[in-house]
Enzyme design. Sequence first.
Site, short mmCIF file in Angstrom:
data_model
loop_
_atom_site.label_atom_id
_atom_site.label_comp_id
_atom_site.label_asym_id
_atom_site.label_seq_id
_atom_site.Cartn_x
_atom_site.Cartn_y
_atom_site.Cartn_z
N GLY A 95 -35.95 11.62 -57.37
CA GLY A 95 -35.42 10.39 -57.93
C GLY A 95 -34.04 10.51 -58.54
O GLY A 95 -33.39 11.57 -58.49
N SER B 132 -31.14 15.64 -54.22
CA SER B 132 -29.96 14.77 -54.34
C SER B 132 -29.11 15.21 -55.52
O SER B 132 -29.62 15.75 -56.50
CB SER B 132 -30.40 13.31 -54.55
N HIS C 233 -37.27 20.16 -52.18
CA HIS C 233 -37.35 18.70 -52.39
C HIS C 233 -36.46 18.32 -53.57
O HIS C 233 -35.97 19.19 -54.29
CB HIS C 233 -38.79 18.29 -52.67
N ASP D 264 -42.96 12.85 -44.50
CA ASP D 264 -42.63 13.34 -45.84
C ASP D 264 -43.77 13.01 -46.81
O ASP D 264 -44.24 11.86 -46.85
CB ASP D 264 -41.33 12.64 -46.28
P1 13P Z 1 -34.31 13.12 -53.93
O1 13P Z 1 -35.04 12.08 -54.70
O2 13P Z 1 -33.64 14.11 -54.84
O3 13P Z 1 -33.35 12.57 -52.93
O4 13P Z 1 -35.41 13.96 -53.11
C1 13P Z 1 -35.94 13.44 -51.92
C2 13P Z 1 -37.15 14.19 -51.46
O5 13P Z 1 -37.52 15.23 -51.94
C3 13P Z 1 -37.90 13.58 -50.34
O6 13P Z 1 -39.06 14.28 -50.06
O1 G3H Z 2 -39.84 12.15 -52.29
C1 G3H Z 2 -39.97 11.00 -51.91
C2 G3H Z 2 -38.92 10.35 -51.08
O2 G3H Z 2 -37.76 10.10 -51.81
C3 G3H Z 2 -39.46 9.13 -50.43
O3 G3H Z 2 -39.54 8.09 -51.33
O4 G3H Z 2 -41.94 7.49 -51.12
O5 G3H Z 2 -40.30 5.89 -52.12
O6 G3H Z 2 -40.26 6.36 -49.67
P1 G3H Z 2 -40.60 6.87 -51.05
ZN ZN Z 3 -39.94 15.17 -51.81
#
Ligand code: 13P
Ligand code: G3H
Ligand code: ZN
Length: 317
Positions: A177, A214, A211, A81
């Site tokens: 976030g 949430s 992306h 990711d």
């Molecule tokens: P959220 O922060 O909305 O859960 O998105 C996660 C994400 O896009 C990870 O790549």
């Molecule tokens: O979009 C990012 C994801 O939520 C991953 O978060 O980079 O803090 O692991 P992180």
């Molecule tokens: Zn993301």
Amino acid sequence: MIVTTAQLFKCAYGKYAIGAYNINNLEQTVGLFRGNMESKAPFIVQISQGARKYTDKRFLEAIIRAAEQVFPEAIFAVHLDHGDEATCYDCIDSGFYSSVMIDASHEPFEKNIEITKRVVDRAHAKGLSVEAELGQLGGVEEHVVGTVKLTNPAEAKEFVQRTGCDSLAVAIGTSHGAFKFKAEPGKKLALHFEVVAEIQKLLPGFPMVLHGSSSVPKSEVDRINAAGGKIQDSSGVPEADLAKAGKMGVCKVNIDTDGRLVWTRVHRELFRDMPEKFDLRDFGKPFIAEYAKMIASKNQMLGSAGRLDEVRAALKT
Ligand code: 13P
Ligand code: G3H
Ligand code: ZN
């Protein structure tokens, strides 16, 4: 069974979206696999650069390999990711990942194309697929701080043609976030579905990725705050929109924050309600169960629940 991301997208395109869930540790991984098995869904395990650095990337790989054995029915892909170029190469060369995301969306258009194309060439030579990003989400990612810039559909077509990427993360108003949008009673976030529709028209059959998906449930935030938390009032992506996106060529929906909220709620409430406890398993077990419940419920919304047999059959043809 670990499969390619492309195989999952082929099954899902136009019908439903596959949940892509970030993991950082053992408890999350067990909850993730349980939730997907309970809801009979194919899924994508996502590992961010931060997750790889949290302890040691080799632990995550070992945990996922163990989960593959413990849950022999599971059908899933393993995805990097938000990778930078160097991390993409490390994952491509590791032989473990199904796909990588090169995130050069903060770069100007031509530079984004240049970087993405280099990663695509290296990944394709080893049979991995590549997710790229065009446009900018709001919120904070680990190496990118963004202001919103919706994806331009004509640019998306040119970008995909010139880079050869296999899927594209599009900016349609979501953000990363817990603090996505100010919570205003009666007001719901309106995603830019016209952008998705236009890209689907220009690139028929091409998988898009969402992306920042949430939903930041108010009930979850309220419970966290009632147990001593101080999470700012906010709202996320309405879950019904995710199902809609899945029918319009969005094949992958990324969810991380909602899982973090479940972790925080479970632990804060248990610390409050069981002050005499100090066995970490008394906290880990309920978390695994609640996380699995959240995953199963997300899969219902995405339309991926109940698709496992269908995907298994398609993989044999
Ligand atoms: P959220 O922060 O909305 O859960 O998105 C996660 C994400 O896009 C990870 O790549
Ligand atoms: O979009 C990012 C994801 O939520 C991953 O978060 O980079 O803090 O692991 P992180
Ligand atoms: Zn993301």
